[in-house]
Scaffold this active site. Structure first.
Site, PDB file in Angstrom:
ATOM      1  N   CYS A 110       2.451  -4.837   7.172  1.00  0.00           N
ATOM      2  CA  CYS A 110       2.184  -4.650   5.750  1.00  0.00           C
ATOM      3  C   CYS A 110       3.364  -3.952   5.077  1.00  0.00           C
ATOM      4  O   CYS A 110       4.276  -3.455   5.743  1.00  0.00           O
ATOM      5  CB  CYS A 110       0.904  -3.844   5.548  1.00  0.00           C
ATOM      6  SG  CYS A 110      -0.594  -4.790   5.923  1.00  0.00           S
ATOM      7  N   HIS A 133       0.816  -1.209   0.000  1.00  0.00           N
ATOM      8  CA  HIS A 133       0.000   0.000   0.000  1.00  0.00           C
ATOM      9  C   HIS A 133       0.852   1.263   0.000  1.00  0.00           C
ATOM     10  O   HIS A 133       2.048   1.248   0.297  1.00  0.00           O
ATOM     11  CB  HIS A 133      -0.949   0.015   1.206  1.00  0.00           C
ATOM     12  CG  HIS A 133      -0.273   0.117   2.545  1.00  0.00           C
ATOM     13  ND1 HIS A 133      -0.003   1.314   3.158  1.00  0.00           N
ATOM     14  CD2 HIS A 133       0.168  -0.845   3.393  1.00  0.00           C
ATOM     15  CE1 HIS A 133       0.567   1.100   4.331  1.00  0.00           C
ATOM     16  NE2 HIS A 133       0.689  -0.202   4.503  1.00  0.00           N
TER      17      HIS A 133
END
Length: 573
Positions: free
Chosen positions: A480, A461
């Site tokens: 992440c 992301h």
């Protein structure tokens, strides 16, 4: 040998069930992938050695009942391969040619260039048994015992070179780099076709990864061993930082160490001043070793320079093993995240077309290693705060600052998804509460999320924390992967210059709506862990082992392999 051994790789049903995932099973390890029993033919009636081989192998038939197992972690069982190989050649000996044995022994010794231990393969025992058979008339039992041991060792060594010695699924319970799409018959065909052709050396040459990066690691291993043979590289006194303008003996040591690593012209070694050439060499070393490139040889830089050469040899061996696990996966179009290297790359037709820096999980929230397929992109994402982050990170901020949620555009939701007034919530004991950050420039996920199914809620992301990309150590996320240039990757993933050009992506973002858009074609993504790189000029570059994953691999790699159970000095069966 001819047609019978070729029949082994072409016709027998069970070998189609084998998917090689980088391990050779121990004698008593579970037998995993098979869907049919073995049909054992009779031994050639006119061959006493064949009769002896049959006598050894026949009891093993009951060990291989029909099984249907999960496709995960499927592995080749060497005993099964040996049994089937001999069954389809009437149990006749495979190693009657002395030249084949000589090639085998030399090739086993040469496995050290791939970071394996030739002692694992009992070379001395095999050589002694072969010499004994040449100098005296062996019994059929002795010939059979030698032949079986040679075949088992041959297969074991080739499988270790081809897919690795260590089973990664035993080190990481979440390992899912299964070899789907890799036909095991191709590997087995190479092994036995080479034996058919009396070209054993060819099988050993073809077994390891053929990619250039693996060849570079081989060369690096040989170089480091040569350095070790010369007594190692010079040690640099580390009692103080070494800086530009200084002139002392320690700087002479620093010059010698950098010259030994290929960072400084050897003609400059005898000087003891800290001049511009030395500053440039130190910066180059720091950049390649993931250190702060300030040109000052401080405590961290000196510690890296003084790592013993044996430790670097071990690090290269560990990463050669990882290469054997994974390089066969790197074909076609895919995205690969190098966790320890804090970078991501996209490949098309096997060549890199894009690279970017990333931030990965902190050591106590490490980014897991796994493979998946990128399926869709979320534009203008909202962020639902994971429970762990809510408890450990968010609550202390909310308790100390009542305006924290509104300042960060985070809403508190009940179990039905209705927005709650934060002032009505007991933040010392919140229950049934979900925190969700609205889409926008300061959203923790940035403008886009690149999604792929997995059990860890992990994705690639965007991020508003762009300043962290300038750090050398970028293990800064909660697990992440934050990507520095995610929109470039999104454009490449869609691969549609009409609708999803940069302008098309900007139009999608400009509407402000949170939308999930599926990719027209799924793209494989691999999250991998490497603690070495190869520089553009072929020099090995060492990365910090940020998650401490190297040591378990090294210990498993150094553990002796299971040896053949056949007694090489057998007098009777």
């Amino acid at each position: 040998m001819g047609q019978l051994s070729r029949l082994f790789v072409i016709s027998h049903v069970f070998i189609m069930g084998f998917l090689i995932s980088g391990t050779v099973l121990a004698e008593n390890s579970p037998i995993e992938p098979t869907t049919s029993a073995i049909s054992v033919v009779e031994a050639a009636p006119d061959d006493n050695v064949a009769q002896a081989i049959h006598g050894v192998l026949e009891p093993l038939v009951s060990a291989f009942p029909p099984l249907i197992t999960s496709p995960r972690h499927q592995r080749v069982d060497v005993s099964r391969v040996v049994l089937d190989f001999y069954a389809h050649r009437g149990f006749r000996a495979a190693w009657a040619d002395d030249n084949d044995v000589a090639q085998l022994l030399k090739s086993l010794g040469d496995t050290q260039i791939d970071g394996l231990d030739p002692a694992d393969f009992r070379i001395n025992d095999l050589a002694a048994a072969h010499t004994s058979m040449q100098t005296s008339e062996p019994t059929p039992a002795q010939r059979a015992s030698f032949d079986l041991a040679a075949t088992r060792t041959y297969i074991t060594a080739l499988l270790q070179l081809r897919r690795g010695k260590v089973d990664p699924s035993r080190l990481d319970m979440h390992w899912n780099f299964d070899p789907s799409g890799v036909d095991p018959r191709e590997d087995v065909n190479v092994f036995f076709a080479a034996l058919d052709d009396h070209d054993v050396a060819r099988a050993f040459a073809q077994a390891p990864p053929q990619e250039a990066v693996y060849g570079g690691l081989r060369a690096a291993l040989a170089h480091l061993r040569a350095v070790r043979g010369r007594g190692g590289w010079p040690r640099v006194a580390d009692s103080q930082s070494l800086k530009p303008g200084m002139d002392n003996v320690a700087i002479g040591q620093l010059r010698a160490r950098l010259a030994a690593g290929g960072y400084l012209d050897p003609r400059l070694v005898k000087r003891t001043d800290y001049d511009g050439a030395l500053i440039a060499a130190v910066k180059k070393y720091q950049t390649e070793q993931y250190l702060g490139a300030d040109g000052v040889a401080g405590a961290t830089t000196l510690a890296a320079l003084n790592v013993p050469v044996q430790a670097r040899i071990d690090q290269v061996r560990v990463n050669m093993e990882r290469a054997r696990w994974l390089l066969y996966k790197l074909k076609g179009t895919f995205v690969i995240v190098d966790i320890a290297g804090y970078k991501v790359a996209m490949y098309r037709d096997g060549s890199p077309i894009w690279r970017s820096r990333v931030q990965v999980g902190k050591p106590f929230r490490s980014t897991p290693i796994f493979q998946s397929e990128i399926t869709y992109i979320t534009f203008n994402p909202t962020w639902t705060v994971p429970p762990t982050i809510l408890k450990q990170d968010m609550l202390p901020k909310i308790l100390s600052n009542p305006g924290y949620l509104s300042a960060n555009r985070i809403r508190a939701l009940d179990r039905e998804g209705k927005t709650l007034n934060p002032s009505t919530i007991d933040w010392n004991n919140p229950r049934g509460i979900t925190l969700r950050q609205d889409a926008g420039p300061e959203n923790s996920l940035g403008q886009v999320v690149i999604r792929f199914p997995n059990d860890y809620a992990i994705y690639l992301h965007d991020t508003p924390h762009r300043d962290l990309f300038a750090k050398n150590n970028r293990a800064t996320s909660s697990g992440c992967i934050r990507v520095e240039n995610p929109l470039q990757l999104v454009e490449l993933l869609f691969n549609d210059p009409v609708r999803w050009s940069n302008a098309g992506i900007q139009r999608q973002l400009a509407n402000g709506r949170t939308e999930n858009i599926r990719l027209p074609v799924k793209v494989p993504v691999l999250l991998a862990y490497w603690t070495v790189d190869m520089s553009s000029d072929g020099r090995v570059v060492f990365k910090p082992d940020v998650y401490g994953y190297d040591d378990p691999v090294l210990k498993a790699l150094n553990r002796p392999s299971p040896v053949p159970v056949m007694d090489l000095q057998a007098k009777a069966l």
